[in-house]
Design a protein around this motif. Sequence first.
Motif, PDB file in Angstrom:
ATOM      1  N   GLN A  34      78.443 -24.796  53.002  1.00 16.48           N
ATOM      2  CA  GLN A  34      78.158 -23.585  52.236  1.00 16.48           C
ATOM      3  C   GLN A  34      78.750 -23.718  50.846  1.00 16.48           C
ATOM      4  O   GLN A  34      79.842 -24.258  50.663  1.00 16.48           O
ATOM      5  N   HIS A  38      74.055 -21.578  48.419  1.00 14.07           N
ATOM      6  CA  HIS A  38      73.305 -22.011  49.603  1.00 14.07           C
ATOM      7  C   HIS A  38      74.200 -22.105  50.834  1.00 14.07           C
ATOM      8  O   HIS A  38      75.404 -22.283  50.717  1.00 14.07           O
ATOM      9  N   ARG A  39      73.554 -22.035  51.973  1.00 13.76           N
ATOM     10  CA  ARG A  39      74.207 -22.316  53.252  1.00 13.76           C
ATOM     11  C   ARG A  39      73.235 -23.148  54.062  1.00 13.76           C
ATOM     12  O   ARG A  39      72.066 -22.780  54.203  1.00 13.76           O
ATOM     13  N   VAL A  40      73.711 -24.278  54.573  1.00 11.78           N
ATOM     14  CA  VAL A  40      72.858 -25.141  55.383  1.00 11.78           C
ATOM     15  C   VAL A  40      73.602 -25.527  56.656  1.00 11.78           C
ATOM     16  O   VAL A  40      74.823 -25.628  56.668  1.00 11.78           O
ATOM     17  N   GLU A  41      72.832 -25.733  57.707  1.00  7.62           N
ATOM     18  CA  GLU A  41      73.380 -26.115  59.012  1.00  7.62           C
ATOM     19  C   GLU A  41      72.737 -27.423  59.444  1.00  7.62           C
ATOM     20  O   GLU A  41      71.515 -27.549  59.448  1.00  7.62           O
ATOM     21  N   GLU A  45      69.490 -30.943  57.220  1.00  2.63           N
ATOM     22  CA  GLU A  45      69.377 -29.926  56.163  1.00  2.63           C
ATOM     23  C   GLU A  45      70.298 -30.256  54.997  1.00  2.63           C
ATOM     24  O   GLU A  45      69.930 -30.055  53.840  1.00  2.63           O
ATOM     25  N   TYR A  49      69.206 -30.813  51.148  1.00  3.07           N
ATOM     26  CA  TYR A  49      69.832 -30.027  50.088  1.00  3.07           C
ATOM     27  C   TYR A  49      70.387 -30.942  48.989  1.00  3.07           C
ATOM     28  O   TYR A  49      70.123 -30.726  47.807  1.00  3.07           O
TER      29      TYR A  49
END
Length: 140
Positions: A34, A38-41, A45, A49
């Motif tokens: 994070q 943005h927040r990616v898991e 991803e 990103y």
Amino acid sequence: MPSFLQSFAERFAALDAASLHRLDELYSRGVSFQDPLHRVEGLGELRRYFASLYANVQELRYDFHGFDEVAPDHGYLRWTLHYRHPRLGGGRLIALEGCSHLRWGERVEFHRDYFDAGALLYEHLPVMGGVIGWLKRRLA
């Protein structure tokens, strides 16, 4: 022997658009990332990103200057990001101060960046940058 954070920082700083396949050496498959925008898991991803970040910059370099391990499995990195983007700041080199909170096992499982999103992006846009600069001067 370098600490986990120092080793991570050295390998992270060596990344570029052509070496993002090496993210799996640094991050776990289920990484949570994070930043203020943005927040990616998950590793897939995160790779997408980072690829989008590297796609439009002409230059990108991290200088790490703080390695604060607060426990055997988590700590903070302090850094300066230097980047050049053709549509930001007239294409000049921009510096941004920030820090990252990391938690790890064998690899990093949690990565959260803290930085001023305005200083990264908005202050360097033609119209919005002038307005933000004016507001900062008025509030100072």
